[in-house]
Design a protein around this motif. Structure first.
Motif, PDB file in Angstrom:
ATOM      1  N   VAL A 142       1.948   4.882  -7.302  1.00  0.00           N
ATOM      2  CA  VAL A 142       0.945   5.687  -6.597  1.00  0.00           C
ATOM      3  C   VAL A 142      -0.427   5.404  -7.199  1.00  0.00           C
ATOM      4  O   VAL A 142      -0.582   5.366  -8.418  1.00  0.00           O
ATOM      5  N   ALA A 143      -1.414   5.208  -6.330  1.00  0.00           N
ATOM      6  CA  ALA A 143      -2.798   4.991  -6.765  1.00  0.00           C
ATOM      7  C   ALA A 143      -3.534   6.329  -6.746  1.00  0.00           C
ATOM      8  O   ALA A 143      -3.571   7.007  -5.715  1.00  0.00           O
ATOM      9  N   PHE A 144      -4.099   6.692  -7.887  1.00  0.00           N
ATOM     10  CA  PHE A 144      -4.839   7.950  -8.034  1.00  0.00           C
ATOM     11  C   PHE A 144      -6.300   7.651  -8.357  1.00  0.00           C
ATOM     12  O   PHE A 144      -6.599   6.669  -9.047  1.00  0.00           O
ATOM     13  N   PRO A 145      -7.215   8.525  -7.915  1.00  0.00           N
ATOM     14  CA  PRO A 145      -8.593   8.412  -8.410  1.00  0.00           C
ATOM     15  C   PRO A 145      -8.583   8.556  -9.926  1.00  0.00           C
ATOM     16  O   PRO A 145      -7.828   9.358 -10.475  1.00  0.00           O
ATOM     17  N   LYS A 146      -9.388   7.765 -10.602  1.00  0.00           N
ATOM     18  CA  LYS A 146      -9.414   7.783 -12.055  1.00  0.00           C
ATOM     19  C   LYS A 146      -9.705   9.182 -12.572  1.00  0.00           C
ATOM     20  O   LYS A 146     -10.617   9.855 -12.108  1.00  0.00           O
ATOM     21  N   GLY A 147      -8.908   9.634 -13.526  1.00  0.00           N
ATOM     22  CA  GLY A 147      -9.069  10.966 -14.089  1.00  0.00           C
ATOM     23  C   GLY A 147      -8.220  12.021 -13.415  1.00  0.00           C
ATOM     24  O   GLY A 147      -8.144  13.153 -13.881  1.00  0.00           O
ATOM     25  N   ALA A 183      -9.256  -0.657 -10.736  1.00  0.00           N
ATOM     26  CA  ALA A 183      -9.901   0.172 -11.750  1.00  0.00           C
ATOM     27  C   ALA A 183     -11.420   0.163 -11.580  1.00  0.00           C
ATOM     28  O   ALA A 183     -12.082   1.187 -11.757  1.00  0.00           O
ATOM     29  N   LYS A 184     -11.973  -0.998 -11.211  1.00  0.00           N
ATOM     30  CA  LYS A 184     -13.410  -1.080 -10.971  1.00  0.00           C
ATOM     31  C   LYS A 184     -13.824  -0.204  -9.798  1.00  0.00           C
ATOM     32  O   LYS A 184     -14.941   0.307  -9.752  1.00  0.00           O
ATOM     33  N   ASP A 185     -12.903  -0.027  -8.842  1.00  0.00           N
ATOM     34  CA  ASP A 185     -13.166   0.821  -7.686  1.00  0.00           C
ATOM     35  C   ASP A 185     -12.906   2.295  -7.973  1.00  0.00           C
ATOM     36  O   ASP A 185     -13.066   3.144  -7.090  1.00  0.00           O
ATOM     37  N   GLY A 186     -12.461   2.595  -9.198  1.00  0.00           N
ATOM     38  CA  GLY A 186     -12.232   3.987  -9.574  1.00  0.00           C
ATOM     39  C   GLY A 186     -10.833   4.494  -9.315  1.00  0.00           C
ATOM     40  O   GLY A 186     -10.616   5.703  -9.234  1.00  0.00           O
ATOM     41  N   PHE A 187      -9.850   3.580  -9.196  1.00  0.00           N
ATOM     42  CA  PHE A 187      -8.465   3.989  -8.948  1.00  0.00           C
ATOM     43  C   PHE A 187      -7.541   3.386  -9.999  1.00  0.00           C
ATOM     44  O   PHE A 187      -7.706   2.243 -10.407  1.00  0.00           O
ATOM     45  N   THR A 188      -6.576   4.185 -10.443  1.00  0.00           N
ATOM     46  CA  THR A 188      -5.582   3.724 -11.402  1.00  0.00           C
ATOM     47  C   THR A 188      -4.190   3.993 -10.852  1.00  0.00           C
ATOM     48  O   THR A 188      -4.004   4.829  -9.956  1.00  0.00           O
ATOM     49  N   LEU A 189      -3.210   3.291 -11.416  1.00  0.00           N
ATOM     50  CA  LEU A 189      -1.836   3.368 -10.911  1.00  0.00           C
ATOM     51  C   LEU A 189      -0.931   4.118 -11.883  1.00  0.00           C
ATOM     52  O   LEU A 189      -1.096   4.028 -13.100  1.00  0.00           O
TER      53      LEU A 189
END
Length: 226
Positions: free
Chosen positions: A206-211, A174-180
């Motif tokens: 799946v890891a997505f860019p935040k937002g 999440a700190k890197d800008g990715f959420t699952l």
């Protein structure tokens, strides 16, 4: 898109409108946010989404806001499929894939419980990651796969430690800008010549860019083990 030709051509204003609105909503941006990121007025964004004509510079600004490497992505001619081609492609897509409802994975406990006791798990990235983030995601993937294979051997207390470790990994992403996001699926696996089968639970993460998190995941309908 109702054109009857497959010759390359530029996007019509109404086609650009559909694309801009889709890209904006996928990122969960308001028109005001898109305008600020693109360096345009809110009224300009509204006119584009209303299907009105726009300048070359406006289309470049919008492409830049969405992160396109080619800022002329909205200015170039494209081959636009006919209605018949689109219908055929949609039918092929639905025949080859199944759509699953995805849920956000916001904690280590949520992720841990999702993979516990699963027969198979599929981890993937929805977009390219920086090398350090890719390394963290690979570590999370390996950890989850090892845990899913033997989670039934863990005591309730030990599982709390696992969840805490996953919490840290999820937080680092999440700190890197990715959420699952995750989804589950049950399939019946049969051996050749057998009428009976075994129920197999599969989890997709799946890891997505935040937002940009997806609400649904389209996965191959056919599942192969081996």
């Amino acid at each position: 898109m109702t054109t009857a030709t497959t010759e390359p051509r530029q996007l019509k204003p109404e086609e650009l409108s559909t694309l801009v609105k889709a890209f904006r909503e996928a990122r969960q941006w308001s028109q005001e946010q898109l305008a600020e990121i693109a360096g345009l007025s809110t009224r300009t964004v509204q006119r584009v989404e209303e299907g009105q004509s726009s300048s070359l510079d406006t289309r470049r600004a919008l492409a830049g806001a969405f992160g396109f490497d080619d800022i002329d992505a909205f200015n170039k001619p494209y081959v636009i499929p006919t209605n018949e081609q689109m219908a055929a492609e949609k039918a092929r897509f639905e025949k080859e894939r199944v759509t699953l409802k995805a849920v956000p994975l916001e904690s280590g406990k949520q992720l841990g419980k999702l993979v516990e006791g699963t027969s198979a798990n599929m981890f993937s990235e929805a977009a390219g990651m920086p090398q350090a983030t890719e390394q963290r995601f690979a570590q999370l993937t390996d950890f989850c796969r090892e845990y899913s294979d033997c989670s039934d051997l863990y005591s309730a207390t030990d599982k709390l430690d696992v969840y805490a470790g996953l919490d840290d990994m999820v937080a680092d992403l999440a700190k890197d800008g990715f959420t699952l996001v995750g989804a589950t699926r049950e399939v019946m696996m049969k051996t050749p010549g057998s009428e009976s089968g075994i129920r197999v639970n599969i989890v997709y993460v799946v890891a997505f860019p935040k937002g940009q998190e997806a609400e649904n995941l389209a996965v191959p309908r056919a599942v192969h083990f081996g």
